[in-house]
Design an enzyme around this catalytic site. Structure first.
Site: not given
Ligand SMILES: Cc1cc2nc3c(=O)[nH]c(=O)nc-3n(C[C@H](O)[C@H](O)[C@H](O)COP(=O)(O)OP(=O)(O)OC[C@H]3O[C@@H](n4cnc5c(N)ncnc54)[C@H](O)[C@@H]3O)c2cc1C
Length: 514
Positions: A116, A281, A342, A377
């Site tokens: 990537e 990016r 993103h 990132r």
């Molecule tokens: C389309 C896309 C493609 C991506 N591809 C990649 C990749 O290939 N590799 C990589 O490393 N990263 C990638 N990323 C980034 C990565 O997916 C995210 O940074 C990572 O998954 C975030 O994980 P997290 O657990 O921090 O949050 P999230 O997975 O976003 O989870 C957040 C959680 O918090 C909960 N929540 C939020 N606010 C509240 C509230 N007020 N009350 C209760 N619950 C709440 C939500 O319901 C959810 O359950 C991508 C992101 C996107 C959008």
């Protein structure tokens, strides 16, 4: 009132993997996870490309991954955090596999590693082009083995509960979106794992749940927030006018050989960086932004026509079928692409143990700012950061939880969710999103940011006067959170620009005095 030993706000990769660490080691501790929508809805489930891990020591090394991360981060990463995350990656990968996550393998049984942008080696482990969905599904499935883990879906955390000095966190106030009641969830330790804030912008790859709630809640509780000026725009979101969120065309597709062209079919990225399509990016997004400013067009194109179609379909079945569904046959047609918000590189400031400025409040995953990403990132470092920091937080909580007491009973007024004028809320949300893309988007300049700041203050007054006295409602709370995050992005961008200018002036003076 709900009582648990540990309250986790968020059921993406960060929240779930943290829960699993604790659940396995301490079956006696009660763990409560909140999700504001369906438990699987998160940024995690949309991750495509994969997770960056150095596995092949013959062709790759930790040092190369460290160097790539530091370079992508524009000199603003915390080097010791980068070293920690890169070196702990293989251990965490092993654990994800033990928890049931499957990564693609080659015919010889070795992992198939993708390339990537910004990576000097192919080191991205993936599950076709739906890596995040595989992780989310398997972690949710595995969590069912632990009776001490309870997930509350459709429970929206409104605010953290702290003492008046903001030195202890007692849990959170929570809106039950099904029965419209508001309750208190108390805990000895609280973890914010609420993901990103892409919804602050009109065009984003982030799902509608990504409204920066964790950052806004932490900010209201006086917790330190850092680096919100660094919002990463992904250069190749599928362009469909008016469509939000945008479908992502993964970074890995460029790693696979796809090129970016303007409407005349000319490649342009080598005019901006010698790595062309494999630059980071920030560089590619800014290059597209500049090209579009010059041409007056709304998007550029990705050309995949020269790629091996069978191989493409094997690696990217989801992207292939999405394109086909909307009328793009990638073997004949170019894909229209444009940058979209993103990833939030900054967030709730944490140390290496994921502790925030409140000792029993932790944050990990995209809502946090660990120092790994600096100003930009590196692709596929985000899932990695989430699992590494969830583990570090878990280890620390296991050592310290017995020193934290369960808070005593709280009384709250019996409040119920109140209906709101959702159409009006949407109008205001739209205004914030449009303002942010126009004035605080890919390229940030002082005058635009100042205009954005003025307008955001006015919008804040409008919200206050129109919704004064309204009991909490998800739409209203998300709007307040989006506004808080927008204000943080703008104010921290302005501070950053001023600091940079002062530094440049200072450096020039130093230079002249030498
Ligand atoms: C389309 C896309 C493609 C991506 N591809 C990649 C990749 O290939 N590799 C990589 O490393 N990263 C990638 N990323 C980034 C990565 O997916 C995210 O940074 C990572 O998954 C975030 O994980 P997290 O657990 O921090 O949050 P999230 O997975 O976003 O989870 C957040 C959680 O918090 C909960 N929540 C939020 N606010 C509240 C509230 N007020 N009350 C209760 N619950 C709440 C939500 O319901 C959810 O359950 C991508 C992101 C996107 C959008």
């Amino acid at each position: 009132m709900h009582k648990s030993d540990i309250l986790i706000i968020g059921s993406g990769i960060a929240g779930l993997s943290f829960a699993l660490h604790i659940a396995k080691e301490r079956p006696d501790l009660s763990i409560c996870i909140l999700a504001k929508a369906d438990k699987a809805e998160s940024n995690t489930r949309y991750a495509q490309g994969g997770i960056a891990v150095v596995l092949n020591k013959l062709t790759d090394s930790f040092q190369q991954h460290i160097d790539d991360t530091l370079k992508a981060g524009g000199g603003l990463c915390n080097k010791s955090v980068v070293e920690m995350v890169v070196k702990k990656a293989p251990e965490r990968l092993k654990e994800l596999i033990e928890w049931g996550v499957e990564f693609d393998k080659k015919e010889n049984g070795k992992f198939s590693a993708g390339l990537e942008g910004g990576h000097s080696q192919a080191r991205i482990l993936h599950h076709q082009d739906t890596t995040g969905l595989e992780i989310e599904k398997k972690l949710l499935l595995y969590s069912r083995q632990f009776p001490n883990v309870k997930i509350f879906q459709h429970h929206f955390a409104l605010d953290l509960i702290t003492d008046t000095n903001h030195s202890v966190c007692y849990g959170a106030t929570v809106l039950n979106q099904k029965d419209h009641t508001i309750d208190i969830f108390t805990s000895r330790v609280t973890i914010l794992a609420t993901g990103g804030s892409g919804q602050v912008y009109k065009t984003t790859t982030n799902p509608t749940v990504s409204t920066g709630d964790g950052v806004a809640m932490a900010y209201r509780a006086n917790v330190a927030i850092e680096n919100m000026q660094f919002i990463q725009f992904h250069p190749t979101a599928f362009y469909q006018k008016g469509q939000s969120p945008s479908f992502l065309i993964s970074e890995a597709v460029r790693g696979f050989g796809a090129t970016l062209v303007n409407k005349k079919g000319q490649r342009f990225l080598f005019d901006y960086d010698t790595r062309g399509e494999l630059a980071t990016r920030d560089i590619i997004s800014e290059a597209i932004y500049t090209e579009l400013k010059k041409s007056g067009e709304e998007h550029v194109f990705m050309d995949c026509r020269h790629l091996d179609l069978t191989n493409f379909k094997t690696h990217f079945p989801n992207i292939y079928s999405y394109c086909l569904k909307v009328g793009i046959d990638i073997s004949n047609d170019w894909i229209p692409v444009a940058p979209a918000a993103h990833y939030q590189c900054g967030g709730i400031a944490v140390n290496k143990k994921a502790q925030t400025s409140i000792p029993n409040l932790y944050a990990c995953g995209e809502c946090s700012c660990s120092g790994l990403h600096g100003s930009n990132r590196l692709a596929s470092n985000s899932l990695l950061e989430a699992v590494v920091f969830a583990n570090e937080a878990g280890l620390h909580v296991l050592q310290t939880i017995d020193t934290f007491e369960q808070p005593t009973n709280f009384e709250i007024e019996s409040v119920r969710e109140q209906t709101v004028d959702s159409k009006r809320i949407n109008e205001i949300k739209n205004e914030i999103q449009t303002l942010m893309i126009q004035k605080a988007g890919i390229v940030k300049i002082q005058t635009n940011l100042q205009e954005a700041r003025q307008r955001l203050i006015k919008i804040e007054n409008i919200i206050f006067s129109e919704f004064k006295g309204n009991a909490p409602h998800t739409d209203l709370w998300e709007l307040k959170n989006l506004l808080a995050v927008a204000k943080l992005i703008v104010s921290q961008s302005l501070q950053y620009i001023t600091k940079k200018e002062t530094l440049t002036k200072h450096n020039k003076q130093l230079y002249h005095s030498l």
